[in-house]
Motif scaffolding. Structure first.
Motif, PDB file in Angstrom:
ATOM      1  N   VAL A   8     -46.282  15.134 -91.941  1.00  0.00           N
ATOM      2  CA  VAL A   8     -46.123  15.640 -90.574  1.00  0.00           C
ATOM      3  C   VAL A   8     -46.599  17.085 -90.473  1.00  0.00           C
ATOM      4  N   LEU A   9     -46.187  17.930 -91.423  1.00  0.00           N
ATOM      5  CA  LEU A   9     -46.551  19.336 -91.366  1.00  0.00           C
ATOM      6  C   LEU A   9     -48.060  19.553 -91.445  1.00  0.00           C
ATOM      7  N   GLY A  16     -49.853  15.802 -89.102  1.00  0.00           N
ATOM      8  CA  GLY A  16     -49.106  15.092 -88.070  1.00  0.00           C
ATOM      9  C   GLY A  16     -49.839  15.029 -86.746  1.00  0.00           C
ATOM     10  N   GLU A  27     -49.892  15.095 -82.547  1.00  0.00           N
ATOM     11  CA  GLU A  27     -49.224  16.013 -81.624  1.00  0.00           C
ATOM     12  C   GLU A  27     -47.780  15.583 -81.387  1.00  0.00           C
ATOM     13  N   GLU A  48     -45.825  13.789 -83.425  1.00  0.00           N
ATOM     14  CA  GLU A  48     -45.028  14.000 -84.631  1.00  0.00           C
ATOM     15  C   GLU A  48     -44.662  15.473 -84.803  1.00  0.00           C
ATOM     16  N   ARG A  49     -45.612  16.347 -84.568  1.00  0.00           N
ATOM     17  CA  ARG A  49     -45.342  17.775 -84.695  1.00  0.00           C
ATOM     18  C   ARG A  49     -44.346  18.246 -83.631  1.00  0.00           C
ATOM     19  N   ARG A  50     -44.496  17.725 -82.426  1.00  0.00           N
ATOM     20  CA  ARG A  50     -43.575  18.096 -81.353  1.00  0.00           C
ATOM     21  C   ARG A  50     -42.163  17.606 -81.658  1.00  0.00           C
ATOM     22  N   HIS A  77     -40.915  17.041 -84.565  1.00  0.00           N
ATOM     23  CA  HIS A  77     -40.419  17.850 -85.682  1.00  0.00           C
ATOM     24  C   HIS A  77     -39.831  19.166 -85.173  1.00  0.00           C
ATOM     25  N   CYS A  78     -40.577  19.873 -84.335  1.00  0.00           N
ATOM     26  CA  CYS A  78     -40.097  21.158 -83.813  1.00  0.00           C
ATOM     27  C   CYS A  78     -38.836  20.976 -82.977  1.00  0.00           C
ATOM     28  N   LEU A  81     -44.071  25.206 -88.246  1.00  0.00           N
ATOM     29  CA  LEU A  81     -45.262  24.566 -88.794  1.00  0.00           C
ATOM     30  C   LEU A  81     -46.151  25.612 -89.460  1.00  0.00           C
TER      31      LEU A  81
END
Length: 274
Positions: free
Chosen positions: A159-160, A163, A165, A167-169, A171-172, A252
């Motif tokens: 993901v890091l 990832g 968009e 997946e990153r969103r 995660h945050c 990230l």
């Protein structure tokens, strides 16, 4: 009107990011100056060699090749790195109170994880954010406790580093949702932003500036105006202004550090996936 709204959101996001980075940089600089000098290498105890744990079955590598964004060659490199991290961390553990060797930890512990985020990915972020990143990485049925095993290490890095968009969103958002109730509330925003604040002598009410930032963020991200940010609010806000993705702290690595890491896994790494 839509263009004016987008420009206003972009300007607010840039202002928020600038204030947060300024405060964070000042606080981190103060902490670095307060830290004692590193002990000379010649006086440090040498790590004790540790026999690595059993290698995961090949079916684990095959599963990760299907479900992560790493190929088989990269997974082998990640496993070699994982074993080095585990062995190095085990070697510096102190003995028990009765002088017995320390219990073996077959996984990446939180201290090692923190060092990787800092030193490898240059994520010089608030300790509260690093704590939240650690908590959100899957560690199975242990309920968020214990060491990070190889499969979780790969899934988190997937993901890091590569990832989507979404997946990153996600995660945050999970990092910022401190109590994991599905919303980022005023109180959670206050805690996250206050951790960036470097208190100056003579400040009568340093929390007032934090509260102002919280209200600014809510005006830009709370689409349905219920006083909190839902995943849908967060998605809409980030789609309109990508700078709001990390509004409450760095979650990230930068593209540059991600690419540098990928080059260590593969002589000809594929481009990062968007």
């Amino acid at each position: 009107m839509a263009t004016d709204k987008q420009l206003s959101m972009a300007a607010s996001a840039i202002a928020l990011r600038g204030v947060r980075l300024f405060l964070s940089a000042g606080r981190n600089a103060m902490e670095r100056r307060a830290q004692p000098a590193a002990e000379p290498a010649k006086h440090r105890p040498k790590p004790k060699p540790v026999v690595p744990g059993a290698r995961p079955p090949q079916k684990v590598f095959d599963m990760l090749a299907r479900t992560s964004k790493f190929n088989k060659h990269e997974l082998e490199a990640l496993y070699a790195m994982y074993r080095r991290l585990v062995t190095a961390a085990q070697g510096i553990l102190p003995p028990t109170a009765i002088g017995q060797p320390p219990a073996k930890v077959d996984g990446i512990d939180q201290g090692t994880f923190r060092d990787v985020m800092h030193n490898t990915f240059d994520m010089i972020t608030e300790e509260a954010i690093l704590e939240r990143i650690w908590i959100t990485w899957d560690r199975g049925a242990s309920g968020g406790e214990g060491a990070l095993k190889f499969e979780a290490w790969v899934r988190g890095l997937s993901v890091l580093l590569r990832g989507t968009e979404e997946e990153r969103r996600n995660h945050c958002f999970a990092v910022y949702d401190l109590n994991a109730d599905g919303y980022i509330t005023r109180d959670e925003m206050f805690v996250l932003l206050k951790n960036s604040l470097l208190k100056q002598p003579g400040d009568e009410d340093p929390d007032e500036g934090v509260r102002d930032l919280v209200e600014l963020v809510l005006r830009k991200m709370d689409v349905d105006k219920d006083g909190r940010v839902s995943p849908e609010d967060y998605k809409d806000a980030v789609e309109q202004e990508p700078l709001l993705l990390e509004a409450f702290g760095q979650c990230l690595p930068s593209r540059r550090h991600a690419l540098a890491f990928l080059k260590t896994l593969n002589p000809k790494p594929k481009d990062l996936r968007s």
